[in-house]
Write an enzyme that holds these catalytic residues in place. Structure first.
Site, short mmCIF file in Angstrom:
data_model
loop_
_atom_site.label_atom_id
_atom_site.label_comp_id
_atom_site.label_asym_id
_atom_site.label_seq_id
_atom_site.Cartn_x
_atom_site.Cartn_y
_atom_site.Cartn_z
N ASN A 218 -7.02 -53.76 33.34
CA ASN A 218 -7.60 -54.83 34.16
C ASN A 218 -6.90 -54.84 35.51
OD1 ASN A 218 -8.64 -57.14 35.30
ND2 ASN A 218 -8.41 -58.40 33.46
N ASP A 448 -26.14 -39.27 27.41
CA ASP A 448 -26.21 -39.90 26.11
C ASP A 448 -27.47 -39.43 25.36
OD1 ASP A 448 -25.19 -42.06 24.31
OD2 ASP A 448 -27.16 -42.93 24.73
N GLU A 478 -24.69 -34.88 24.95
CA GLU A 478 -24.17 -35.44 23.70
C GLU A 478 -25.05 -34.90 22.58
OE1 GLU A 478 -23.58 -39.54 21.11
OE2 GLU A 478 -25.12 -39.39 22.65
N ASP A 559 -17.38 -42.82 20.19
CA ASP A 559 -18.30 -42.80 19.06
C ASP A 559 -17.62 -42.38 17.76
OD1 ASP A 559 -20.79 -43.69 19.95
OD2 ASP A 559 -21.29 -41.75 20.82
#
Length: 655
Positions: A218, A448, A478, A559
């Site tokens: 952050n 993707d 992918e 994933d």
């Protein structure tokens, strides 16, 4: 453990021998003395040995292939090579049906034990995968030599793909026409790729570091709550105030966040990545692969709201440009994540919930600009809506990704392709998604669910972007299994090498381990050294050399389970697991391809199990300051204890 280290070193040295040449001494069989009976035990072919197949592995267009078959001496009347899916112009018979039969009646060489038959597969003018078997004939007997494993579509089981094969009976009723029906798909294969196929040198020599932006660092707390709405598909947003606390577990029925999917955020952003570029450069990173950074309501970002806007939780377009500039000054490239199979239902283009105008600005009243809102939407052609009792105008429903209604499927028509990559080649300025982000500093793309878009889509994409527009950044798919159909040189450059992940982790686990998401099936099979070497050979044999040297060789990702989690197999033996992590890194950083590190794996980031944490003050090796070389287990932590909890339920993706 020492034996496995020896095998790692042996495998590394083996990479220097291209192609592999191993000639094993065969067993000495008895001489055949009968007819009408093919002697099976003496038959042999091996795709990994140069004596039996040359050149090794995938071949470019214009390259002939020589194959050899060994049989018992004086046993056959003839041997036949049968090649399927051959270019009709090279078929060699009047049918030109794509099946090539080369009958050889004369041996190329013989000795007192064996005969050898030699065949030549004609050079192919077009890209494809060839499949072949051998038919052996002795009088009235026809038997077949086939691969040990069958193809599942175009995918093989890596533990028995190619290499040596086995003898089987002929087809019932016509044994000379084909092998037995149970082995109809047991063919050896040869990849034929475009002779002009190239992959950028920097991609083949990259050290890639993958970042899930919300969970990395952050750098600007001011944008933590910058999304204009306070929910994710009606689930209230949960903004964590403690950086290192665990993510919400929507599966825990005792939790207040039960069934709250994709709605918790930690505040990671692009400024956080900028702040750590010196750290990443010190590790030797030369490319960053960022999970989706475009506007999206969820924490995973695979439900795009607007492809041309940075997610306000991550910063602004100006922040991205600063990241690109600062990264490039350090020799670090940027690989972006493109999701072009579907968008989010809460998007500028679909706008199921009436939240956006046509330009992506938040609104409070329906304006009819989204495809779900009105037939006259400028995005109407992006989606397939049909009459039903659905949520869109006039009760229409729509196609969605695997039935998740938050992810409406995009069409593959000219309108969508032009929006994504300037299919019509008419953009005066770079306004299509791909060209726009290249103009702002992107260097490549990962796509993707690339296998859920057609090959024609990707061929058109490459032709426009890489050929016409000369934007030569690497394109990664992918694809969790055998990615050959995307790697002929006319679509992708390389793939996320999940096959490599499965092999390496299989070598390091002690017993078969059931994963919750893996290629082929959910089992990571424990591999002895010889099988591990064989599996790596299967991967190498499939892929064109330009792609093989550019593979994203990963062991963890957004994933998949983290490597350390699997190596521990939920045990408490952390030192042994860390030793295996180091062994894993030694191989990953010396094996051809681009080692790809999921953020935090360099410090052994992993889940908490019981009272003992895998990272933190409990282990001084993990908490005493950063190491500057990735192949060691570094000593710096990032983000939460587990990178990306599964989020694929109640209408969202698992990331």
């Amino acid at each position: 453990m020492e034996r496995k280290w020896m095998w790692v070193l042996a495998l590394i040295l083996g990479m220097l021998v291209i192609p592999p040449v191993v000639l094993a001494a065969p067993p000495q069989p008895q001489q055949p003395a009968d007819i009408d009976d093919v002697h099976w035990d003496e038959v042999y072919h091996n795709t990994r040995l140069s004596f039996y197949r040359t050149p090794f592995g995938a071949v470019p267009t214009g390259q002939a292939i020589t194959l050899s078959l060994r049989t018992a001496h004086n046993d056959l009347d003839n041997a036949t090579l049968v090649v399927y899916n051959i270019d009709p112009s090279t078929d060699g018979d009047s049918t030109q049906d794509g099946t090539y039969w080369e009958v050889v009646t004369t041996t190329s060489s013989s000795d007192s034990t064996y005969d050898y038959y030699t065949f030549v597969v004609p050079a192919q003018p077009t890209t494809r995968t060839l499949y072949y078997k051998f038919r052996l004939r002795d009088g009235s007997d026809c038997d077949w030599y086939v691969d040990n494993c069958a193809h599942n579509s175009y995918d093989h089981e890596d533990r028995c793909e190619n290499g040596r094969g086995k003898m089987v009976e002929g087809k019932s009723g016509d044994q000379c026409a084909d092998s037995d029906a149970n082995y109809a798909n047991n063919s050896f294969d040869i990849t034929v790729y475009d002779a002009g196929f190239t992959v950028p040198d920097w991609a083949q020599n990259a050290v890639i570091y993958q970042i899930f932006p919300d969970r990395f660092r952050n750098g600007d707390p001011g944008n933590d709550d910058a999304w204009p709405y306070s929910d994710v598909y009606s689930t209230p947003v949960h903004l964590h105030t403690t950086w290192n606390e665990a993510p919400d577990n929507p599966r825990d029925s005792s939790s207040s966040y039960y069934n709250h999917w994709s709605a918790d955020f930690f505040g990671g952003d692009l400024q956080g990545i900028i702040d750590e570029l010196d750290y990443l450069q010190g590790l030797g990173v030369t490319a960053l692969y960022l999970n989706p950074i475009f506007a999206s309501p969820s924490n995973h970002g695979y439900d795009t709201s607007n492809y041309l806007q940075i997610n306000p939780r991550f910063g602004t377009t100006a922040t991205f440009q600063t990241l690109a500039t600062e990264a490039h000054q350090r020799g670090i490239k940027l690989i972006l994540d493109g999701v072009f199979n579907h968008t989010g239902s809460d998007s500028t283009y679909f706008d199921r919930y009436h939240r956006w105008d046509a330009n992506g600005n938040p609104i409070t009243a329906t304006d009819g600009s989204g495809a779900c809102e009105a037939a006259g939407s400028s995005y109407a052609d992006f989606y397939n809506l049909y009459a039903d009792s659905g949520p869109c105008y006039d009760g229409k429903n729509y196609d969605s990704w695997w039935g998740y209604d938050t992810l409406p499927l995009l069409n593959e028509n000219a309108a969508v392709k032009d929006f994504i990559f300037d299919y019509n080649n008419d953009d005066a300025t770079p306004s299509a998604v791909i060209q726009y982000w290249y103009s702002l500093g992107a260097d490549g793309w990962r796509f993707d669910v690339a296998d859920e878009l057609s090959h024609d889509f990707w061929k058109a994409f490459r032709a426009q972007v890489k050929v016409i527009d000369t934007l030569t950044g690497p394109l990664y798919s992918e694809v969790w299994y055998e990615a050959t159909p995307w790697l002929y040189g006319d679509q992708m450059d390389a793939t996320m090498n999940y096959r490599y992940r499965k092999a390496v982790l299989g070598f390091l686990v002690d017993t078969d381990w059931t994963d919750n998401d893996n290629n082929g099936d959910s089992t990571i099979y424990a591999l002895p050294p010889s099988t591990f070497d064989y599996v790596l050979g299967s991967i190498r044999e499939d892929y064109p050399a330009p792609a093989w040297y550019g593979m994203m060789n990963l062991v963890g990702s957004h994933d998949a389970n983290r490597a350390l989690y699997i190596l521990r197999q939920e045990s408490t033996d952390l030192p042994a697991a860390l030793a295996k992590m180091k062994m894993l890194a030694e191989l990953q950083f010396t094996y051809p391809g681009a080692p790809t590190i999921y953020y935090g794996d360099e410090v052994g980031l992993g889940p908490s199990i019981g009272a003992a944490r895998d990272c933190g003050a409990q282990d001084t090796r993990m908490a005493t300051g950063p190491s500057k070389t990735i192949p060691t287990i570094a000593t710096r932590t990032r983000g939460q204890t587990r990178a990306a909890a599964c989020r694929a339920a109640a209408g969202s993706r698992c990331r």
